[in-house]
Design a protein around this motif. Structure first.
Motif, PDB file in Angstrom:
ATOM      1  N   HIS A  59     -95.665 -15.694 -17.421  1.00 35.95           N
ATOM      2  CA  HIS A  59     -94.282 -15.778 -17.891  1.00 35.95           C
ATOM      3  C   HIS A  59     -93.644 -14.387 -17.990  1.00 35.95           C
ATOM      4  O   HIS A  59     -93.542 -13.792 -19.062  1.00 35.95           O
ATOM      5  CB  HIS A  59     -94.221 -16.502 -19.250  1.00 35.95           C
ATOM      6  CG  HIS A  59     -92.834 -17.001 -19.570  1.00 35.95           C
ATOM      7  ND1 HIS A  59     -92.614 -17.998 -20.510  1.00 35.95           N
ATOM      8  CD2 HIS A  59     -91.606 -16.668 -19.098  1.00 35.95           C
ATOM      9  CE1 HIS A  59     -91.325 -18.233 -20.598  1.00 35.95           C
ATOM     10  NE2 HIS A  59     -90.691 -17.438 -19.754  1.00 35.95           N
ATOM     11  N   HIS A  61     -90.327 -11.926 -16.413  1.00 41.51           N
ATOM     12  CA  HIS A  61     -89.037 -11.854 -15.702  1.00 41.51           C
ATOM     13  C   HIS A  61     -88.724 -10.422 -15.296  1.00 41.51           C
ATOM     14  O   HIS A  61     -89.177  -9.483 -15.931  1.00 41.51           O
ATOM     15  CB  HIS A  61     -87.904 -12.318 -16.623  1.00 41.51           C
ATOM     16  CG  HIS A  61     -88.052 -13.721 -17.105  1.00 41.51           C
ATOM     17  ND1 HIS A  61     -87.688 -14.803 -16.364  1.00 41.51           N
ATOM     18  CD2 HIS A  61     -88.548 -14.218 -18.264  1.00 41.51           C
ATOM     19  CE1 HIS A  61     -87.933 -15.919 -17.042  1.00 41.51           C
ATOM     20  NE2 HIS A  61     -88.467 -15.590 -18.195  1.00 41.51           N
ATOM     21  N   HIS A  92     -86.066 -16.627 -13.359  1.00 37.15           N
ATOM     22  CA  HIS A  92     -85.086 -17.718 -13.461  1.00 37.15           C
ATOM     23  C   HIS A  92     -84.600 -18.043 -12.052  1.00 37.15           C
ATOM     24  O   HIS A  92     -84.538 -17.157 -11.197  1.00 37.15           O
ATOM     25  CB  HIS A  92     -83.900 -17.300 -14.336  1.00 37.15           C
ATOM     26  CG  HIS A  92     -84.288 -16.992 -15.746  1.00 37.15           C
ATOM     27  ND1 HIS A  92     -84.674 -17.964 -16.641  1.00 37.15           N
ATOM     28  CD2 HIS A  92     -84.370 -15.833 -16.429  1.00 37.15           C
ATOM     29  CE1 HIS A  92     -84.973 -17.414 -17.807  1.00 37.15           C
ATOM     30  NE2 HIS A  92     -84.805 -16.118 -17.708  1.00 37.15           N
ATOM     31  N   GLU A 118     -88.947 -20.241 -13.561  1.00 35.23           N
ATOM     32  CA  GLU A 118     -88.652 -20.920 -14.822  1.00 35.23           C
ATOM     33  C   GLU A 118     -87.359 -21.699 -14.634  1.00 35.23           C
ATOM     34  O   GLU A 118     -86.386 -21.158 -14.115  1.00 35.23           O
ATOM     35  CB  GLU A 118     -88.479 -19.918 -15.968  1.00 35.23           C
ATOM     36  CG  GLU A 118     -88.103 -20.601 -17.276  1.00 35.23           C
ATOM     37  CD  GLU A 118     -88.064 -19.675 -18.491  1.00 35.23           C
ATOM     38  OE1 GLU A 118     -88.431 -18.489 -18.365  1.00 35.23           O
ATOM     39  OE2 GLU A 118     -87.658 -20.145 -19.560  1.00 35.23           O
ATOM     40  N   ASP A 239     -93.184 -14.114 -21.819  1.00 30.90           N
ATOM     41  CA  ASP A 239     -91.728 -14.189 -21.666  1.00 30.90           C
ATOM     42  C   ASP A 239     -91.144 -12.777 -21.692  1.00 30.90           C
ATOM     43  O   ASP A 239     -90.172 -12.495 -22.387  1.00 30.90           O
ATOM     44  CB  ASP A 239     -91.107 -15.050 -22.776  1.00 30.90           C
ATOM     45  CG  ASP A 239     -89.807 -15.702 -22.315  1.00 30.90           C
ATOM     46  OD1 ASP A 239     -89.344 -15.365 -21.206  1.00 30.90           O
ATOM     47  OD2 ASP A 239     -89.260 -16.530 -23.054  1.00 30.90           O
ATOM     48  N   HIS A 241     -89.131  -9.710 -20.780  1.00 38.14           N
ATOM     49  CA  HIS A 241     -87.844  -9.466 -20.127  1.00 38.14           C
ATOM     50  C   HIS A 241     -87.550  -7.983 -19.966  1.00 38.14           C
ATOM     51  O   HIS A 241     -86.708  -7.604 -19.176  1.00 38.14           O
ATOM     52  CB  HIS A 241     -86.701 -10.068 -20.959  1.00 38.14           C
ATOM     53  CG  HIS A 241     -86.574 -11.540 -20.823  1.00 38.14           C
ATOM     54  ND1 HIS A 241     -87.364 -12.415 -21.505  1.00 38.14           N
ATOM     55  CD2 HIS A 241     -85.731 -12.294 -20.085  1.00 38.14           C
ATOM     56  CE1 HIS A 241     -87.008 -13.662 -21.199  1.00 38.14           C
ATOM     57  NE2 HIS A 241     -86.024 -13.613 -20.337  1.00 38.14           N
TER      58      HIS A 241
HETATM   59 ZN   LIG Z   1     -88.633 -16.994 -19.726  1.00 36.54          ZN
END
Ligand SMILES: [Zn+2]
Length: 402
Positions: A59, A61, A92, A118, A239, A241
Protein backbone atom coordinates in the motif's frame (compact mmCIF):
# COMPACT_ATOMS: atom_id res chain seq x y z
CA UNK A 1 3.56 44.47 38.50
CA UNK A 2 0.67 45.24 36.23
CA UNK A 3 -2.17 42.74 36.02
CA UNK A 4 -1.61 41.93 32.32
CA UNK A 5 2.03 41.15 33.01
CA UNK A 6 1.02 38.82 35.83
CA UNK A 7 -1.47 37.06 33.55
CA UNK A 8 1.15 36.69 30.81
CA UNK A 9 3.72 35.30 33.24
CA UNK A 10 1.09 32.92 34.65
CA UNK A 11 0.20 31.67 31.19
CA UNK A 12 3.87 31.16 30.28
CA UNK A 13 4.28 29.23 33.55
CA UNK A 14 1.32 26.98 32.70
CA UNK A 15 2.67 26.29 29.19
CA UNK A 16 6.10 25.41 30.63
CA UNK A 17 4.55 23.11 33.25
CA UNK A 18 2.43 21.38 30.59
CA UNK A 19 5.64 20.46 28.73
CA UNK A 20 7.01 18.38 31.61
CA UNK A 21 5.20 15.12 30.71
CA UNK A 22 6.38 15.42 27.12
CA UNK A 23 9.98 16.09 28.14
CA UNK A 24 9.69 12.98 30.30
CA UNK A 25 8.30 11.10 27.25
CA UNK A 26 11.31 12.14 25.22
CA UNK A 27 13.56 10.71 27.91
CA UNK A 28 11.51 7.49 27.86
CA UNK A 29 11.70 7.29 24.07
CA UNK A 30 15.48 7.62 24.33
CA UNK A 31 15.49 4.72 26.81
CA UNK A 32 13.31 2.71 24.44
CA UNK A 33 15.80 3.33 21.60
CA UNK A 34 18.63 2.04 23.82
CA UNK A 35 16.66 -1.08 24.78
CA UNK A 36 15.89 -1.80 21.12
CA UNK A 37 19.51 -1.32 20.20
CA UNK A 38 20.59 -3.84 22.87
CA UNK A 39 18.06 -6.39 21.52
CA UNK A 40 20.01 -6.58 18.24
CA UNK A 41 22.80 -8.61 19.83
CA UNK A 42 20.26 -10.90 21.55
CA UNK A 43 18.46 -11.99 18.39
CA UNK A 44 17.77 -15.73 18.46
CA UNK A 45 18.67 -17.73 15.36
CA UNK A 46 15.78 -18.95 13.24
CA UNK A 47 14.88 -22.59 13.84
CA UNK A 48 13.41 -22.94 10.36
CA UNK A 49 15.77 -23.98 7.58
CA UNK A 50 13.21 -24.78 4.89
CA UNK A 51 11.59 -21.41 4.32
CA UNK A 52 13.03 -17.99 3.60
CA UNK A 53 11.62 -14.75 5.00
CA UNK A 54 11.06 -11.84 2.59
CA UNK A 55 10.14 -8.45 4.03
CA UNK A 56 8.18 -5.77 2.30
CA UNK A 57 5.65 -2.99 2.26
CA UNK A 58 2.10 -3.05 0.91
CA UNK A 59 0.00 0.00 0.00
CA UNK A 60 2.24 2.76 -1.34
CA UNK A 61 1.39 5.83 -3.42
CA UNK A 62 3.43 8.35 -5.41
CA UNK A 63 2.43 11.59 -7.13
CA UNK A 64 1.56 9.49 -10.19
CA UNK A 65 -1.80 8.54 -8.69
CA UNK A 66 -2.46 11.88 -6.94
CA UNK A 67 -2.82 12.70 -3.19
CA UNK A 68 0.94 12.29 -2.83
CA UNK A 69 4.09 14.33 -3.36
CA UNK A 70 6.39 11.30 -3.32
CA UNK A 71 8.57 10.49 -6.31
CA UNK A 72 10.32 7.35 -7.53
CA UNK A 73 13.78 8.51 -6.39
CA UNK A 74 12.60 9.00 -2.82
CA UNK A 75 10.76 5.69 -2.94
CA UNK A 76 13.82 3.78 -4.17
CA UNK A 77 15.99 5.34 -1.46
CA UNK A 78 13.39 4.31 1.16
CA UNK A 79 13.28 0.73 -0.12
CA UNK A 80 17.06 0.41 -0.30
CA UNK A 81 17.75 1.90 3.14
CA UNK A 82 15.23 -0.50 4.71
CA UNK A 83 16.60 -3.46 2.71
CA UNK A 84 13.11 -4.32 1.48
CA UNK A 85 12.60 -7.38 -0.67
CA UNK A 86 9.35 -6.09 -2.11
CA UNK A 87 7.09 -3.04 -2.36
CA UNK A 88 3.50 -3.43 -3.51
CA UNK A 89 2.54 -0.15 -5.18
CA UNK A 90 -1.15 0.76 -5.02
CA UNK A 91 -1.53 3.94 -7.06
CA UNK A 92 -4.96 5.55 -7.25
CA UNK A 93 -6.57 4.88 -10.61
CA UNK A 94 -6.90 7.47 -13.37
CA UNK A 95 -9.56 7.64 -16.09
CA UNK A 96 -6.86 8.71 -18.57
CA UNK A 97 -4.03 6.23 -18.11
CA UNK A 98 -3.16 3.01 -16.31
CA UNK A 99 -1.27 4.13 -13.19
CA UNK A 100 -0.46 0.52 -12.26
CA UNK A 101 1.48 0.13 -15.53
CA UNK A 102 3.31 3.45 -15.16
CA UNK A 103 4.42 3.06 -11.55
CA UNK A 104 7.56 1.16 -10.49
CA UNK A 105 7.43 -2.50 -11.53
CA UNK A 106 10.04 -5.23 -11.52
CA UNK A 107 13.38 -5.28 -9.73
CA UNK A 108 15.27 -2.13 -8.85
CA UNK A 109 18.52 -3.24 -7.23
CA UNK A 110 17.34 -5.87 -4.73
CA UNK A 111 13.71 -4.76 -4.34
CA UNK A 112 10.82 -6.18 -6.35
CA UNK A 113 8.07 -3.64 -7.14
CA UNK A 114 4.56 -4.81 -8.03
CA UNK A 115 2.15 -2.42 -9.77
CA UNK A 116 -1.16 -2.64 -7.94
CA UNK A 117 -4.07 -0.21 -7.72
CA UNK A 118 -6.33 1.28 -5.08
CA UNK A 119 -9.93 1.86 -6.04
CA UNK A 120 -13.50 2.02 -4.73
CA UNK A 121 -16.47 0.19 -6.16
CA UNK A 122 -19.92 1.58 -6.91
CA UNK A 123 -20.92 0.23 -3.48
CA UNK A 124 -18.18 2.46 -2.00
CA UNK A 125 -16.12 -0.49 -0.79
CA UNK A 126 -12.40 0.18 -1.07
CA UNK A 127 -9.88 -2.33 -2.41
CA UNK A 128 -6.22 -2.83 -3.19
CA UNK A 129 -6.07 -4.83 -6.44
CA UNK A 130 -2.91 -6.83 -7.15
CA UNK A 131 -1.78 -6.32 -9.69
CA UNK A 132 -3.58 -3.59 -11.60
CA UNK A 133 -4.95 -3.72 -15.14
CA UNK A 134 -6.08 -1.11 -17.72
CA UNK A 135 -9.84 -1.79 -17.51
CA UNK A 136 -9.98 -1.25 -13.75
CA UNK A 137 -11.58 2.17 -14.23
CA UNK A 138 -14.42 0.46 -16.12
CA UNK A 139 -14.82 -2.44 -13.72
CA UNK A 140 -14.92 -0.17 -10.66
CA UNK A 141 -18.24 1.30 -11.88
CA UNK A 142 -19.83 -2.00 -10.83
CA UNK A 143 -21.17 -2.90 -7.41
CA UNK A 144 -18.85 -4.96 -5.20
CA UNK A 145 -20.27 -8.39 -6.10
CA UNK A 146 -19.91 -7.85 -9.86
CA UNK A 147 -16.61 -6.04 -9.38
CA UNK A 148 -15.16 -9.05 -7.55
CA UNK A 149 -16.44 -11.37 -10.25
CA UNK A 150 -14.42 -9.36 -12.81
CA UNK A 151 -11.35 -9.26 -10.54
CA UNK A 152 -11.46 -13.03 -9.99
CA UNK A 153 -11.98 -13.75 -13.70
CA UNK A 154 -8.71 -11.87 -14.29
CA UNK A 155 -6.93 -13.84 -11.56
CA UNK A 156 -6.23 -10.75 -9.47
CA UNK A 157 -6.18 -10.39 -5.68
CA UNK A 158 -8.75 -8.18 -3.95
CA UNK A 159 -7.62 -6.94 -0.53
CA UNK A 160 -9.91 -4.83 1.62
CA UNK A 161 -8.46 -1.49 2.69
CA UNK A 162 -10.23 0.81 5.17
CA UNK A 163 -12.08 -2.19 6.70
CA UNK A 164 -13.94 0.12 9.10
CA UNK A 165 -15.94 1.48 6.14
CA UNK A 166 -16.26 -1.80 4.23
CA UNK A 167 -19.74 -3.34 3.94
CA UNK A 168 -19.73 -6.33 1.57
CA UNK A 169 -18.23 -8.90 3.94
CA UNK A 170 -20.14 -11.82 2.42
CA UNK A 171 -18.35 -11.43 -0.91
CA UNK A 172 -15.19 -13.26 -2.00
CA UNK A 173 -12.37 -11.06 -0.75
CA UNK A 174 -8.79 -12.31 -0.46
CA UNK A 175 -7.62 -10.45 2.59
CA UNK A 176 -7.94 -7.55 5.01
CA UNK A 177 -5.55 -4.71 5.80
CA UNK A 178 -5.97 -5.21 9.56
CA UNK A 179 -3.34 -2.62 10.46
CA UNK A 180 -3.16 0.61 8.52
CA UNK A 181 -0.54 3.19 9.44
CA UNK A 182 -2.75 5.87 7.97
CA UNK A 183 -5.80 4.84 10.04
CA UNK A 184 -3.70 4.34 13.17
CA UNK A 185 -2.13 7.79 12.76
CA UNK A 186 -5.54 9.37 12.32
CA UNK A 187 -6.71 7.68 15.52
CA UNK A 188 -3.90 9.21 17.59
CA UNK A 189 -4.85 11.77 20.21
CA UNK A 190 -3.56 15.09 18.77
CA UNK A 191 -3.29 16.65 22.26
CA UNK A 192 -0.72 14.05 23.30
CA UNK A 193 0.84 13.21 19.94
CA UNK A 194 1.61 16.74 18.74
CA UNK A 195 3.55 17.86 21.85
CA UNK A 196 5.30 14.48 21.83
CA UNK A 197 6.23 15.00 18.20
CA UNK A 198 7.53 18.48 19.01
CA UNK A 199 9.91 17.13 21.66
CA UNK A 200 10.81 13.68 20.31
CA UNK A 201 10.13 13.40 16.57
CA UNK A 202 13.37 14.90 15.34
CA UNK A 203 15.53 12.53 17.37
CA UNK A 204 13.29 9.43 17.25
CA UNK A 205 10.77 9.74 14.38
CA UNK A 206 9.80 6.05 14.14
CA UNK A 207 9.60 5.39 17.86
CA UNK A 208 7.67 8.59 18.55
CA UNK A 209 5.00 7.30 16.18
CA UNK A 210 5.21 3.69 17.39
CA UNK A 211 4.58 4.74 21.00
CA UNK A 212 1.18 5.99 19.85
CA UNK A 213 0.24 2.80 17.97
CA UNK A 214 -2.56 0.63 19.27
CA UNK A 215 -3.70 -2.91 18.57
CA UNK A 216 -6.24 -2.84 15.71
CA UNK A 217 -9.05 -4.36 17.79
CA UNK A 218 -11.96 -3.93 15.38
CA UNK A 219 -10.18 -5.17 12.24
CA UNK A 220 -8.77 -8.19 14.05
CA UNK A 221 -12.21 -9.00 15.41
CA UNK A 222 -13.68 -8.86 11.92
CA UNK A 223 -10.81 -10.95 10.54
CA UNK A 224 -11.29 -13.60 13.27
CA UNK A 225 -15.02 -13.71 12.64
CA UNK A 226 -14.54 -14.32 8.88
CA UNK A 227 -11.55 -16.66 9.10
CA UNK A 228 -13.60 -19.12 11.16
CA UNK A 229 -15.18 -20.32 7.95
CA UNK A 230 -12.83 -19.28 5.11
CA UNK A 231 -9.18 -18.69 4.40
CA UNK A 232 -8.18 -15.05 4.34
CA UNK A 233 -4.94 -13.09 4.53
CA UNK A 234 -4.26 -10.41 7.11
CA UNK A 235 -1.56 -7.84 6.39
CA UNK A 236 -0.35 -4.35 7.30
CA UNK A 237 -0.71 -1.43 4.94
CA UNK A 238 1.52 1.61 5.06
CA UNK A 239 -0.70 3.81 2.89
CA UNK A 240 2.50 5.79 2.38
CA UNK A 241 1.87 9.08 0.57
CA UNK A 242 4.92 11.09 1.52
CA UNK A 243 2.80 14.22 1.65
CA UNK A 244 2.63 15.37 5.29
CA UNK A 245 4.70 18.43 6.08
CA UNK A 246 5.24 21.96 4.87
CA UNK A 247 7.72 23.97 2.86
CA UNK A 248 8.35 27.63 2.29
CA UNK A 249 10.03 29.84 -0.31
CA UNK A 250 10.64 27.17 -2.93
CA UNK A 251 11.51 27.39 -6.59
CA UNK A 252 10.46 25.25 -9.53
CA UNK A 253 13.57 23.10 -9.24
CA UNK A 254 12.24 21.82 -5.90
CA UNK A 255 14.78 23.77 -3.82
CA UNK A 256 13.04 24.83 -0.63
CA UNK A 257 14.20 27.23 2.06
CA UNK A 258 12.24 25.34 4.69
CA UNK A 259 11.25 21.80 3.71
CA UNK A 260 9.85 19.51 6.37
CA UNK A 261 8.27 16.19 5.47
CA UNK A 262 7.09 13.98 8.33
CA UNK A 263 6.16 10.85 6.39
CA UNK A 264 9.12 10.20 4.14
CA UNK A 265 9.09 6.70 2.66
CA UNK A 266 12.38 5.90 4.33
CA UNK A 267 10.88 6.47 7.80
CA UNK A 268 7.42 5.02 7.09
CA UNK A 269 8.88 1.79 5.64
CA UNK A 270 10.79 1.20 8.88
CA UNK A 271 7.68 1.05 11.07
CA UNK A 272 5.66 -1.99 10.06
CA UNK A 273 6.34 -4.59 7.40
CA UNK A 274 4.57 -7.58 5.94
CA UNK A 275 6.77 -10.68 5.82
CA UNK A 276 6.18 -13.60 3.48
CA UNK A 277 7.59 -17.10 3.72
CA UNK A 278 8.70 -19.00 0.62
CA UNK A 279 10.33 -22.43 0.41
CA UNK A 280 14.14 -22.01 0.18
CA UNK A 281 14.20 -23.52 -3.29
CA UNK A 282 11.43 -21.30 -4.71
CA UNK A 283 12.37 -18.28 -6.82
CA UNK A 284 11.31 -14.93 -5.48
CA UNK A 285 9.36 -13.07 -8.16
CA UNK A 286 5.99 -11.40 -8.70
CA UNK A 287 4.12 -14.69 -9.06
CA UNK A 288 5.57 -16.33 -5.95
CA UNK A 289 5.03 -13.13 -3.92
CA UNK A 290 1.37 -12.84 -4.96
CA UNK A 291 0.82 -16.54 -4.34
CA UNK A 292 2.22 -16.27 -0.79
CA UNK A 293 0.04 -13.21 -0.17
CA UNK A 294 -3.05 -15.02 -1.44
CA UNK A 295 -2.30 -18.11 0.64
CA UNK A 296 -1.61 -16.09 3.77
CA UNK A 297 1.95 -17.41 4.20
CA UNK A 298 2.63 -14.08 5.83
CA UNK A 299 2.83 -12.23 9.12
CA UNK A 300 2.89 -8.62 10.21
CA UNK A 301 6.09 -7.42 11.89
CA UNK A 302 6.45 -4.12 13.71
CA UNK A 303 10.12 -4.13 12.81
CA UNK A 304 10.66 -0.65 14.24
CA UNK A 305 10.62 -2.39 17.65
CA UNK A 306 13.05 -5.13 16.62
CA UNK A 307 13.69 -7.24 13.54
CA UNK A 308 10.90 -9.85 13.28
CA UNK A 309 12.49 -11.97 10.54
CA UNK A 310 12.91 -15.49 11.85
CA UNK A 311 9.40 -15.65 13.32
CA UNK A 312 7.99 -19.10 12.62
CA UNK A 313 4.61 -20.76 13.17
CA UNK A 314 3.88 -24.32 12.07
CA UNK A 315 1.52 -27.22 12.76
CA UNK A 316 2.36 -30.89 12.74
CA UNK A 317 0.24 -34.05 12.70
CA UNK A 318 1.54 -37.61 12.34
CA UNK A 319 2.04 -37.24 8.61
CA UNK A 320 2.98 -33.69 7.74
CA UNK A 321 4.02 -30.17 8.74
CA UNK A 322 2.13 -27.08 7.59
CA UNK A 323 2.99 -23.41 7.92
CA UNK A 324 1.16 -20.11 8.44
CA UNK A 325 -1.81 -19.77 6.10
CA UNK A 326 -2.15 -23.48 5.38
CA UNK A 327 -4.73 -26.09 6.36
CA UNK A 328 -3.96 -29.25 8.32
CA UNK A 329 -6.20 -32.21 9.07
CA UNK A 330 -6.90 -33.10 12.69
CA UNK A 331 -7.48 -36.73 11.67
CA UNK A 332 -8.00 -38.77 14.83
CA UNK A 333 -5.04 -37.53 16.85
CA UNK A 334 -3.84 -34.12 17.88
CA UNK A 335 -1.91 -31.33 16.27
CA UNK A 336 1.22 -29.76 17.70
CA UNK A 337 1.40 -26.04 17.07
CA UNK A 338 4.89 -24.61 17.30
CA UNK A 339 5.94 -20.98 17.18
CA UNK A 340 9.30 -19.27 17.50
CA UNK A 341 10.21 -15.61 17.81
CA UNK A 342 13.64 -14.03 17.40
CA UNK A 343 13.47 -12.37 20.85
CA UNK A 344 12.36 -13.44 24.32
CA UNK A 345 8.71 -12.45 24.24
CA UNK A 346 5.15 -13.38 25.25
CA UNK A 347 3.03 -15.45 22.86
CA UNK A 348 -0.74 -15.39 22.67
CA UNK A 349 -2.53 -18.13 20.76
CA UNK A 350 -6.03 -17.42 19.47
CA UNK A 351 -8.56 -19.95 18.22
CA UNK A 352 -11.28 -18.30 16.11
CA UNK A 353 -10.44 -15.06 17.93
CA UNK A 354 -10.62 -16.51 21.47
CA UNK A 355 -7.39 -16.59 23.46
CA UNK A 356 -6.60 -20.24 24.28
CA UNK A 357 -2.99 -19.95 25.48
CA UNK A 358 -0.62 -17.34 26.85
CA UNK A 359 3.05 -18.03 27.43
CA UNK A 360 5.58 -16.56 29.85
CA UNK A 361 8.82 -15.04 28.59
CA UNK A 362 10.23 -17.39 25.96
CA UNK A 363 11.41 -17.70 22.38
CA UNK A 364 9.39 -20.84 21.60
CA UNK A 365 6.02 -22.39 22.37
CA UNK A 366 4.58 -25.82 21.67
CA UNK A 367 0.85 -26.27 22.15
CA UNK A 368 -1.29 -29.33 21.47
CA UNK A 369 -4.73 -28.77 19.97
CA UNK A 370 -7.54 -31.26 19.65
CA UNK A 371 -10.22 -29.00 18.19
CA UNK A 372 -10.77 -27.64 14.72
CA UNK A 373 -10.46 -23.91 14.15
CA UNK A 374 -8.36 -21.03 12.82
CA UNK A 375 -5.32 -20.62 15.10
CA UNK A 376 -3.20 -17.50 14.98
CA UNK A 377 -0.43 -16.01 17.10
CA UNK A 378 0.35 -12.58 18.49
CA UNK A 379 3.74 -11.89 20.04
CA UNK A 380 4.42 -9.11 22.55
CA UNK A 381 7.76 -7.53 23.50
CA UNK A 382 6.86 -6.75 27.13
CA UNK A 383 10.48 -5.87 27.87
CA UNK A 384 9.98 -2.60 25.96
CA UNK A 385 7.40 -1.43 28.52
CA UNK A 386 4.09 0.34 27.90
CA UNK A 387 2.37 0.45 25.42
CA UNK A 388 4.10 -2.59 23.91
CA UNK A 389 2.61 -4.96 26.49
CA UNK A 390 -0.72 -4.25 24.75
CA UNK A 391 0.45 -3.47 21.24
CA UNK A 392 1.68 -6.60 19.41
CA UNK A 393 5.15 -6.89 17.92
CA UNK A 394 4.09 -9.71 15.56
CA UNK A 395 0.64 -10.70 14.25
CA UNK A 396 0.55 -13.97 12.33
CA UNK A 397 -1.95 -15.30 9.85
CA UNK A 398 -3.83 -18.39 11.01
CA UNK A 399 -3.14 -22.06 10.51
CA UNK A 400 -6.47 -23.75 9.81
CA UNK A 401 -7.04 -27.03 11.66
CA UNK A 402 -9.77 -28.88 9.76
ZN1 LIG B 1 -4.10 4.46 -0.15
Amino acid sequence: MKLWKKICLGLIGVVVLLQIPFIYNRWQTGNLAEKISSLKSQKAKSTNQEYKDYRGIIHVHTSLGGHSTGNFDELLVGAEKNQLDFVVMTEHVSEFYDTSALTLRGFYKDTLFVGGSETSTKSDDRFLILDGFPKLTVVNKLDTKEFLYEIKSRNRLAFVTYPSRFKSWDEKIDGIEVFSLHTNSKGMNPFTFLPDALWSYRAYPGLTLARHFSRPEKSLKKFDELSKTRRLTLFAGSDAHSNLGFHLFGDDANNKFINLKFDRYEMVFRLVQTHILLPQNENFNKDSLLKALKNGNTFIGFDVLSDTSGFWFSAQNQDETKIIGEEILLEDGEINLKANAPQVSRFLLFKNGEKVFESGKTTEINFKVKEKGAYRIEVYLDSLGSPFDKMPWIISNPIYVR
